[in-house]
Design a protein around this motif. Sequence first.
Motif, PDB file in Angstrom:
ATOM      1  N   LYS A  91      21.277  -2.261 -45.553  1.00 39.65           N
ATOM      2  CA  LYS A  91      20.396  -2.551 -46.702  1.00 39.65           C
ATOM      3  C   LYS A  91      19.926  -3.974 -46.760  1.00 39.65           C
ATOM      4  O   LYS A  91      18.697  -4.123 -47.189  1.00 39.65           O
ATOM      5  N   LEU A  92      20.378  -4.973 -46.196  1.00 36.28           N
ATOM      6  CA  LEU A  92      19.698  -6.461 -46.183  1.00 36.28           C
ATOM      7  C   LEU A  92      18.838  -6.785 -44.660  1.00 36.28           C
ATOM      8  O   LEU A  92      18.724  -7.657 -44.266  1.00 36.28           O
ATOM      9  N   SER A  97      14.684   2.865 -40.818  1.00 33.83           N
ATOM     10  CA  SER A  97      15.012   4.237 -40.900  1.00 33.83           C
ATOM     11  C   SER A  97      15.924   4.216 -39.281  1.00 33.83           C
ATOM     12  O   SER A  97      15.997   3.554 -38.551  1.00 33.83           O
ATOM     13  N   PHE A  98      16.894   5.233 -39.196  1.00 34.57           N
ATOM     14  CA  PHE A  98      17.538   5.605 -38.158  1.00 34.57           C
ATOM     15  C   PHE A  98      17.744   7.020 -37.733  1.00 34.57           C
ATOM     16  O   PHE A  98      17.453   7.904 -38.563  1.00 34.57           O
ATOM     17  N   GLY A 125      31.591   3.136 -43.923  1.00 40.08           N
ATOM     18  CA  GLY A 125      30.379   2.418 -44.298  1.00 40.08           C
ATOM     19  C   GLY A 125      30.158   1.371 -45.284  1.00 40.08           C
ATOM     20  O   GLY A 125      29.196   0.644 -45.550  1.00 40.08           O
ATOM     21  N   THR A 126      31.548   0.803 -45.875  1.00 39.89           N
ATOM     22  CA  THR A 126      31.332  -0.414 -46.796  1.00 39.89           C
ATOM     23  C   THR A 126      30.958  -1.430 -46.383  1.00 39.89           C
ATOM     24  O   THR A 126      30.137  -2.232 -47.352  1.00 39.89           O
ATOM     25  N   MET A 156      16.041  -0.801 -45.971  1.00 41.16           N
ATOM     26  CA  MET A 156      16.847  -0.442 -44.973  1.00 41.16           C
ATOM     27  C   MET A 156      15.866   0.253 -43.819  1.00 41.16           C
ATOM     28  O   MET A 156      14.960   1.008 -44.087  1.00 41.16           O
ATOM     29  N   LEU A 194      26.812  -0.282 -44.195  1.00 44.51           N
ATOM     30  CA  LEU A 194      25.597  -0.028 -45.077  1.00 44.51           C
ATOM     31  C   LEU A 194      25.145  -1.220 -45.986  1.00 44.51           C
ATOM     32  O   LEU A 194      23.825  -1.609 -46.225  1.00 44.51           O
ATOM     33  N   ASP A 195      26.072  -2.267 -46.259  1.00 42.12           N
ATOM     34  CA  ASP A 195      25.665  -3.415 -47.174  1.00 42.12           C
ATOM     35  C   ASP A 195      24.809  -4.155 -46.253  1.00 42.12           C
ATOM     36  O   ASP A 195      23.730  -4.561 -46.699  1.00 42.12           O
TER      37      ASP A 195
END
Lengths: 217, 316
Positions: free
Chosen positions: B39-40, B3-4, B31-32, B1, B35-36
């Motif tokens: 991550k990609l 950074s933010f 976030g479901t 991921m 965030l998925d």
Amino acid sequence: MQGPSDFELSRRKLLLGTAASVAFSAASAEARAQTPVVPAQAAVPGIATMKVSFNVNGAPREIALDMRTTLLDALREHLHLTGTKKGCDHGQCGACTVIAGGRRINSCMTLAVMHEGDSITTIEGLGTPENMHPMQAAFVKHDGFQCGYCTPGQICSAVAVLDEIKAGIPSHVTADLDAAPQLTNAELRERMSGNICRCGAYSNIAEAITEVAGRPT
Amino acid sequence: MKSFTYERANSPADAAAAAARHADAKFIAGGTNLLDLMKLEIETPAHLIDVNGLALDKIESMPDGGLKIGALVRNTDLAADKRVRRDYGVLSRALLAGASGQLRNMATTAGNLLQRTRCPYFYDTNQPCNKRRPGSGCAAIGGFNRQHAVVGASEACIATHPSDMAVAMRTLDAVVETVRPDGATRTIPIAEFHHLPGNTPHVETALSQGELITAVTLPKPIGGTHIYRKVRDRASYAFALVSVAAIVQRDGTGRVALGGVAHKPWRIESADAQLPRGAKAVAAQLFAGAKPTRQNAFKLSLAERTLGAVLTEAKG
């Protein structure tokens, strides 16, 4: 219960060793001399961290985290609560299920910093080997697992499912939306569909949940 | 991921203003999906604005008999609400047909509308995708496209919208309420909220930069029999191959929308008018101009048969 075991410590050392060797191969000689190997929970230069406080299994915890840390990684890697498992890390398998604010969630699909002030229950908070939660005891009795990897998530989910039925929350298979949902096998299976068991222990899992729900199996 | 930076917003207007200050900001609620994708590294926001503290989690009865659903109402709570179960059953049914119990506990009303497609080529950063990297091409056209759109697609994109909730909301004529960074509010009918891909498949909704959804309103109940029938590759916890949302009145008139067939919930008002004539007539209107691929042409007959089953069920 096993407490902080030798296994845990040696595993940690192993991880640090691995991280260090990766860092060494990537970093310049100068950086190598300046950058000490730090445990995961300490600040890493150049990475912004943020403090988050929540209650885990009845105990207040405060940790400083890289904002990217998921609740799952915070529990496992920072608080060393390794009962909660990482399966797919994309919200598809349910191995990471914990109960936050009384509701089951996928801890991999939420950031730890989004849980400021929250109350989180993991498998370690439900019971111990000496004093098991009724759902844990039922999983043992009915052999609701084979390899056991999905089991903590299955049990956290199952405990929450019974609360959801009690609260009258309908499911996809509830025939009448206006009536209280029933504790049928079809209801349990539908509600547990977010927890995958690759060993296929589903029928025994359903029997364990059914027993705790108070219906004869 | 990647950074933010991260902040927690205190009011809807503050959240929208914060989004305008950061060129590459995203709101995060459940976030479901976000965030998925983070991550990609399909989504790489430089700044996250956590909107979970905005107190937009209430469902209010409106003076006109309708319902105002706060943007942060979780899918579980919306599906379980007594008024929704009684008066907008198609919405409860659609929500309960989607995702898993864990995800529904996190996923929000606004976030559900803003879900990205589950096209595997959108998810694979090694593949061209006009939605992910505009102008790079579409690997789904000519690829494995059994799951993809059969109608309303373009030469640039054949992705589908994954939401069940939005399909039900389309039959209910829901209205999306928003606030913009300058504090101005507006309403967007759900029919205009999601865009067809055209030449700009990366532009998925009518929202402008920094615009935040605050609520979704439902007009007063219209009665009728509410049905949501979803056909998928497994019995639970899977996206639709096709789905049918229908509200059918005693005289056979009603409304119908399809999921899993297009880039947006698919409702054609002229198809509604054919409901008394049966599934074949309705499907002919819904699929006028359809361009299925060899692999997903089955969706046309599957949708017609599912529609037939729904109309039979509605007759009781």
